[in-house]
Structure formats: structure tokens, C-alpha cells
Write an enzyme that holds these catalytic residues in place. Structure first.
Site, PDB file in Angstrom:
ATOM      1  CB  CYS A   1      77.020 -27.227 -21.012  1.00  0.00           C
ATOM      2  SG  CYS A   1      75.373 -27.407 -20.248  1.00  0.00           S
TER       3      CYS A   1
ATOM      4  CB  CYS B   1      75.233 -23.556 -22.250  1.00  0.00           C
ATOM      5  SG  CYS B   1      75.800 -23.748 -20.552  1.00  0.00           S
TER       6      CYS B   1
ATOM      7  CG  ASP C   1      67.788 -34.265 -26.599  1.00  0.00           C
ATOM      8  OD1 ASP C   1      66.957 -33.874 -27.392  1.00  0.00           O
ATOM      9  OD2 ASP C   1      68.961 -33.528 -26.394  1.00  0.00           O
TER      10      ASP C   1
ATOM     11  CG  HIS D   1      77.256 -24.291 -17.226  1.00  0.00           C
ATOM     12  ND1 HIS D   1      76.714 -25.500 -17.804  1.00  0.00           N
ATOM     13  CD2 HIS D   1      78.420 -24.826 -16.606  1.00  0.00           C
ATOM     14  CE1 HIS D   1      77.535 -26.560 -17.542  1.00  0.00           C
ATOM     15  NE2 HIS D   1      78.464 -26.042 -16.955  1.00  0.00           N
TER      16      HIS D   1
ATOM     17  CG  ASN E   1      67.135 -36.461  -9.930  1.00  0.00           C
ATOM     18  OD1 ASN E   1      66.427 -36.461  -9.082  1.00  0.00           O
ATOM     19  ND2 ASN E   1      66.785 -36.952 -11.072  1.00  0.00           N
TER      20      ASN E   1
ATOM     21  CG  HIS F   1      68.756 -29.996 -15.799  1.00  0.00           C
ATOM     22  ND1 HIS F   1      70.025 -30.321 -15.405  1.00  0.00           N
ATOM     23  CD2 HIS F   1      68.098 -31.221 -15.994  1.00  0.00           C
ATOM     24  CE1 HIS F   1      70.218 -31.489 -15.414  1.00  0.00           C
ATOM     25  NE2 HIS F   1      69.252 -32.141 -15.797  1.00  0.00           N
TER      26      HIS F   1
ATOM     27  CD  GLN G   1      64.964 -35.649 -15.885  1.00  0.00           C
ATOM     28  OE1 GLN G   1      64.390 -36.248 -16.603  1.00  0.00           O
ATOM     29  NE2 GLN G   1      65.893 -35.870 -15.152  1.00  0.00           N
TER      30      GLN G   1
ATOM     31  CD  GLU H   1      52.175 -38.374  -1.564  1.00  0.00           C
ATOM     32  OE1 GLU H   1      51.284 -37.285  -2.029  1.00  0.00           O
ATOM     33  OE2 GLU H   1      53.290 -38.330  -1.038  1.00  0.00           O
TER      34      GLU H   1
ATOM     35  CG  HIS I   1      57.507 -35.555  -1.036  1.00  0.00           C
ATOM     36  ND1 HIS I   1      57.174 -35.672   0.296  1.00  0.00           N
ATOM     37  CD2 HIS I   1      56.532 -35.600  -1.821  1.00  0.00           C
ATOM     38  CE1 HIS I   1      55.867 -36.139   0.261  1.00  0.00           C
ATOM     39  NE2 HIS I   1      55.368 -36.170  -0.867  1.00  0.00           N
TER      40      HIS I   1
END
Length: 344
Positions: free
Chosen positions: A50, A53, A76, A114, A152, A165, A167, A181, A297
């Protein structure tokens, strides 16, 4: 008084002006559609392959530190870069309008483990995530005016790495959702001299039908205009416009409600519940952001089970969003599931 919404009708999204068609009678139809493999939790807390990790090497040959809580690094394969190539040029055309876009994209690992998603973390560990969101927002706000913090969760939502994780993308252009909005909240404030989401919170507290969870500083509702089956809106009850303004009590309270909401999600179908979630902060180039209210949201795709997904196709793509389960029924389901994670 409880309102009855069990008839075909449309609802308007106050934040972006879009409509959703609600068709409760369709819940009775037989299901012969496709199913997808549910997002399963992992059994091991470390994976040598991973790239997220602790101690492992990523695709760009950089090695992660042996971090204990959260870890942040530049994506990356980021969708945004701080600069453009010298030969970057966009044609000036009346029909084909475009503009250059620069910014930064970062990855936020929620935990060294993990196999632990947000609902499986302790409140103290989630508080570390909230603190990281805030510190990253503060750092990026010195250079960018529009900052998106999101997650996500699960393969069903296109997540490429199972290690939990999120973003953060930052740029100076107004993203389409933030622009919509901002316009609608500003228009409402100019007309009523009160914030749209401030009034919306009060209305939901009166009706109570769509409230899932509430604590001192935060409110979770299935919004009146929800288009995803178990969509929720997480609202700050205090006069806060951005993540940078959260005090210690508000941040701790946020960690508590995030844990309960995500546990309730997992318990709906006894699975690691997939979703896309994201924070909407006031854009930082506003001269006055008093019409804004910090909110997040949650858009989960699951419809009938851990393997049956709601697809936005046909009418939804070509006309407007449509849902079968009313927001009130979805909120009732979320309220009635246990608050102890199903694994425990």
C-alpha cells in the site's frame, strides 16, 4: 405535525436551484437490476504494497514517514499543479471558452491503520482528522481562495486505494458548486437579512422529520431536496463560514457527530458504507461572507442493500434527478439503526 409526502412531487434544492423528482410509489416495484460487490472492510492493519501505509514507498519513490495519526502529502497524480508549462496557451474563441487552472492537490491519510475507516476510529483519532483538515485549510488559504476537502470511500465511489484517506484540492477559480451556493445564499441574505442555512436549520429543528443526529454545535439531516437515497447534510449550527474558524469545542463536537453518522451509515446494510463527502467553505475572495454557513455533503450511492446501487441514468442525466425513497423515510431509517458499529 408530521407531513405526508407519499405522493409524486418535485422538490427544489435551495443551495443550487436544481429540482429532484420524488416518486415514493416506485419502492414497490420488483428489482431485477444489476448488483455490485459491497465494499468490504479489510482484515489487516498494514499492507506492504500500500502506498499510503507508514514507511512504504510511493510511486514517485518518496517514502512515507512512520506516522502515528494523520499524514498529508502532495498528490503524486494531482489534477491540479501550481504552475503551467511555458507553452500553455488557450485559444480565445467566442464558442469554445476556456481558462487556465492552477492549484494544489494533497492526500490526507486518516490513520496509520490500513483497515480502519472513519466509523472505526476513536473520537480522539477523528479529532486528529478534523485538526488536520483545519490546519491544511489555514495553510492553503494563504495562497488560494477556493478550497475543497473531500473523501471518496469505497471502490463503488472510484476510490483507488483502500487505505482510508481523503483529499484536498485548492485553487483560485470558483468551482461550479461553490459559485451556485454563493449566489443563492447571497440572494437570500440580501432579501431577508438572514442566512439561508441559518433559517433552514431552524425549519428542520421545528419539523424534526429529516433530522438524523444533533448535538450542541452540529446538525445532520437528510436534506429536503436530497437526490441520493441516504444523502445527508452536515451543518454547523454556529455562525461559522470556514473550517479555519472552528474552535476547540466545535472541532471536538464535529469529531463526535462524524463518528456517529458514519457508524449509522455502516449499520444500514452491515457493510463498509461507500460515499463521497465534501466540505463547502465560503470562498476566501469574498469581501463579506456573512451569508455563508460551513457545511458538508455526504452522497452515498447504496439503494436497497450493500450490493444495489442507485444509478443516475436516463431521466436523471437528461432531465433532472429522481428518487424513490423520500428524505423523511431515509432519515427515519438512519435514526433507527444502532449507534454501536455492527462489527462490535
Amino acid at each position: 405535525m408530521t407531513k405526508n409526502y407519499e405522493f409524486t412531487h418535485r422538490r427544489k434544492n435551495l443551495l443550487n436551484g436544481e429540482w429532484v423528482l420524488v416518486s415514493p410509489h416506485r419502492n414497490n416495484r420488483p428489482w431485477l437490476g444489476a448488483t455490485e460487490a459491497p465494499t468490504e472492510s479489510l482484515n489487516h492493519n498494514y499492507d506492504a504494497t500500500c502506498p499510503l501505509c507508514p514507511g512504504n514507498t510511493r510511486a514517485n519513490s518518496e517514502t512515507n514517514p512512520n506516522y502515528d495519526f494523520t499524514h498529508v502529502f502532495i498528490n503524486d497524480f494531482g489534477a491540479l499543479t501550481p504552475t503551467l508549462a511555458d507553452d500553455s496557451k488557450i485559444d480565445d474563441d467566442n464558442l469554445f471558452e476556456a481558462e487556465a487552472a492552477t492549484g494544489e492537490a494533497r492526500v490526507i491519510c486518516f490513520s496509520r491503520e490500513h483497515n480502519k475507516t472513519l466509523p472505526e476510529l476513536s473520537i480522539n483519532e477523528i479529532a486528529q482528522v478534523v485538526a488536520t483538515w483545519k490546519s491544511q485549510f489555514v495553510d492553503l488559504s494563504s495562497r488560494y481562495s477556493c478550497i475543497h476537502i473531500f473523501e471518496n470511500k469505497g471502490e463503488m465511489m472510484g476510490c483507488s486505494q483502500p487505505h482510508p484517506h481523503g483529499q484536498i484540492w485548492a485553487h483560485n477559480h470558483r468551482s461550479s458548486e461553490i459559485q451556485s451556493e454563493d449566489e443563492r445564499q447571497a440572494t437570500y441574505f440580501d432579501k431577508h437579512q438572514r442566512g439561508l442555512l441559518e433559517v433552514y436549520i431552524e425549519k428542520e429543528q421545528i419539523e424534526k422529520q429529516r433530522i438524523v443526529i444533533e448535538n450542541k454545535h452540529w446538525l445532520v439531516v437528510v436534506p429536503y431536496w436530497a437526490k441520493w437515497p441516504f444523502e445527508t447534510l452536515l451543518l454547523c449550527k454556529d455562525d461559522v463560514q470556514t473550517m479555519a474558524q472552528l474552535d476547540d469545542a466545535q472541532a471536538r463536537s464535529l469529531a463526535e457527530i462524524l463518528q456517529e453518522l458514519t457508524i449509522r451509515y455502516d449499520n444500514v446494510f452491515n457493510c463498509s458504507f461507500p460515499y463521497s463527502m465534501g466540505w463547502h467553505n465560503a470562498p476566501l475572495d469574498l469581501s463579506d461572507a456573512k451569508h455563508w454557513r460551513l457545511h458538508a455533503h455526504f452522497y452515498p450511492p447504496l439503494l436497497r442493500s450493500s450490493s444495489v446501487k442507485k444509478h443516475m441514468v436516463g431521466y436523471e442525466m437528461l432531465a433532472e434527478s429522481q428518487r424513490d425513497l423520500t428524505a423523511e423515510t431515509a432519515a427515519k431509517i438512519l435514526r433507527e439503526v444502532p449507534t454501536v458499529h455492527y462489527k462490535n
